[in-house]
Scaffold this motif. Sequence first.
Motif, PDB file in Angstrom:
ATOM      1  N   TYR A  65      14.592 -20.931  59.818  1.00 16.79           N
ATOM      2  CA  TYR A  65      14.974 -22.050  58.971  1.00 16.79           C
ATOM      3  C   TYR A  65      14.701 -23.373  59.678  1.00 16.79           C
ATOM      4  O   TYR A  65      14.255 -24.343  59.081  1.00 16.79           O
ATOM      5  CB  TYR A  65      16.459 -21.920  58.613  1.00 16.79           C
ATOM      6  CG  TYR A  65      17.013 -23.074  57.834  1.00 16.79           C
ATOM      7  CD1 TYR A  65      16.814 -23.157  56.463  1.00 16.79           C
ATOM      8  CD2 TYR A  65      17.726 -24.091  58.462  1.00 16.79           C
ATOM      9  CE1 TYR A  65      17.313 -24.223  55.738  1.00 16.79           C
ATOM     10  CE2 TYR A  65      18.228 -25.164  57.743  1.00 16.79           C
ATOM     11  CZ  TYR A  65      18.015 -25.227  56.388  1.00 16.79           C
ATOM     12  OH  TYR A  65      18.508 -26.279  55.673  1.00 16.79           O
ATOM     13  N   TYR A  81      17.742 -21.658  63.934  1.00 13.16           N
ATOM     14  CA  TYR A  81      18.578 -21.114  62.880  1.00 13.16           C
ATOM     15  C   TYR A  81      17.702 -20.124  62.138  1.00 13.16           C
ATOM     16  O   TYR A  81      16.592 -20.469  61.706  1.00 13.16           O
ATOM     17  CB  TYR A  81      19.075 -22.197  61.923  1.00 13.16           C
ATOM     18  CG  TYR A  81      20.215 -22.997  62.475  1.00 13.16           C
ATOM     19  CD1 TYR A  81      21.496 -22.463  62.547  1.00 13.16           C
ATOM     20  CD2 TYR A  81      20.015 -24.294  62.937  1.00 13.16           C
ATOM     21  CE1 TYR A  81      22.547 -23.199  63.063  1.00 13.16           C
ATOM     22  CE2 TYR A  81      21.061 -25.040  63.446  1.00 13.16           C
ATOM     23  CZ  TYR A  81      22.321 -24.485  63.507  1.00 13.16           C
ATOM     24  OH  TYR A  81      23.362 -25.213  64.015  1.00 13.16           O
ATOM     25  N   ARG A  83      17.580 -17.569  58.910  1.00 13.07           N
ATOM     26  CA  ARG A  83      18.196 -17.161  57.649  1.00 13.07           C
ATOM     27  C   ARG A  83      17.969 -15.668  57.512  1.00 13.07           C
ATOM     28  O   ARG A  83      16.843 -15.213  57.384  1.00 13.07           O
ATOM     29  CB  ARG A  83      17.559 -17.908  56.473  1.00 13.07           C
ATOM     30  CG  ARG A  83      18.006 -17.463  55.090  1.00 13.07           C
ATOM     31  CD  ARG A  83      19.445 -17.778  54.757  1.00 13.07           C
ATOM     32  NE  ARG A  83      19.730 -19.173  54.939  1.00 13.07           N
ATOM     33  CZ  ARG A  83      20.355 -19.936  54.070  1.00 13.07           C
ATOM     34  NH1 ARG A  83      20.761 -19.440  52.932  1.00 13.07           N
ATOM     35  NH2 ARG A  83      20.606 -21.188  54.336  1.00 13.07           N
ATOM     36  N   THR A  89      23.016 -17.629  57.685  1.00  4.37           N
ATOM     37  CA  THR A  89      22.167 -18.230  58.712  1.00  4.37           C
ATOM     38  C   THR A  89      22.887 -18.151  60.040  1.00  4.37           C
ATOM     39  O   THR A  89      24.087 -18.425  60.119  1.00  4.37           O
ATOM     40  CB  THR A  89      21.873 -19.699  58.362  1.00  4.37           C
ATOM     41  OG1 THR A  89      21.248 -19.742  57.075  1.00  4.37           O
ATOM     42  CG2 THR A  89      20.957 -20.346  59.374  1.00  4.37           C
ATOM     43  N   MET A  91      22.610 -19.098  64.362  1.00  2.75           N
ATOM     44  CA  MET A  91      21.928 -19.750  65.475  1.00  2.75           C
ATOM     45  C   MET A  91      21.627 -18.679  66.512  1.00  2.75           C
ATOM     46  O   MET A  91      22.480 -17.835  66.814  1.00  2.75           O
ATOM     47  CB  MET A  91      22.788 -20.842  66.090  1.00  2.75           C
ATOM     48  CG  MET A  91      22.094 -21.546  67.241  1.00  2.75           C
ATOM     49  SD  MET A  91      23.108 -22.826  67.973  1.00  2.75           S
ATOM     50  CE  MET A  91      22.447 -24.229  67.100  1.00  2.75           C
TER      51      MET A  91
END
Length: 130
Positions: A65, A81, A83, A89, A91
């Motif tokens: 992302y 990040y 998805r 989502t 990290m």
Amino acid sequence: MAGRSIPFSPASPDSAPFWQAAGEGRLLLRRCEACKRVHWYPRPICPHCGGATAWEEASGRGTIYSHSVMRRAPEPYAIAYVRLEEGTTMMTNIVDCDFDAIHVGQPVRVVFVPRDGAPPMPMFTPEAAA
């Protein structure tokens, strides 16, 4: 990632199933039993509606992302990040790839990076790196 130390706090009763599954090469997420939404960071109470949650195994696939490469660190690394296919989502780090080739929308899959004295850490690598 070999030279970069990743700290680990002892597993709590709430996180123990996650770390046990990571040690088995499986990524777990929590899904709300009321609203059915998946969320990251796993916790026993849904952050969306306050309902109870249950563990479920994730596909381990997603798309990037957003990302950033830390080149000024003693050992460069990429954070992103991702998805997940399940809709949430997270990290994470992107590993085992050319950092210049990372791009938004790139398909990735989970890999488990070993750590001394701790369960492996789930991170992601581009599908093309498989």
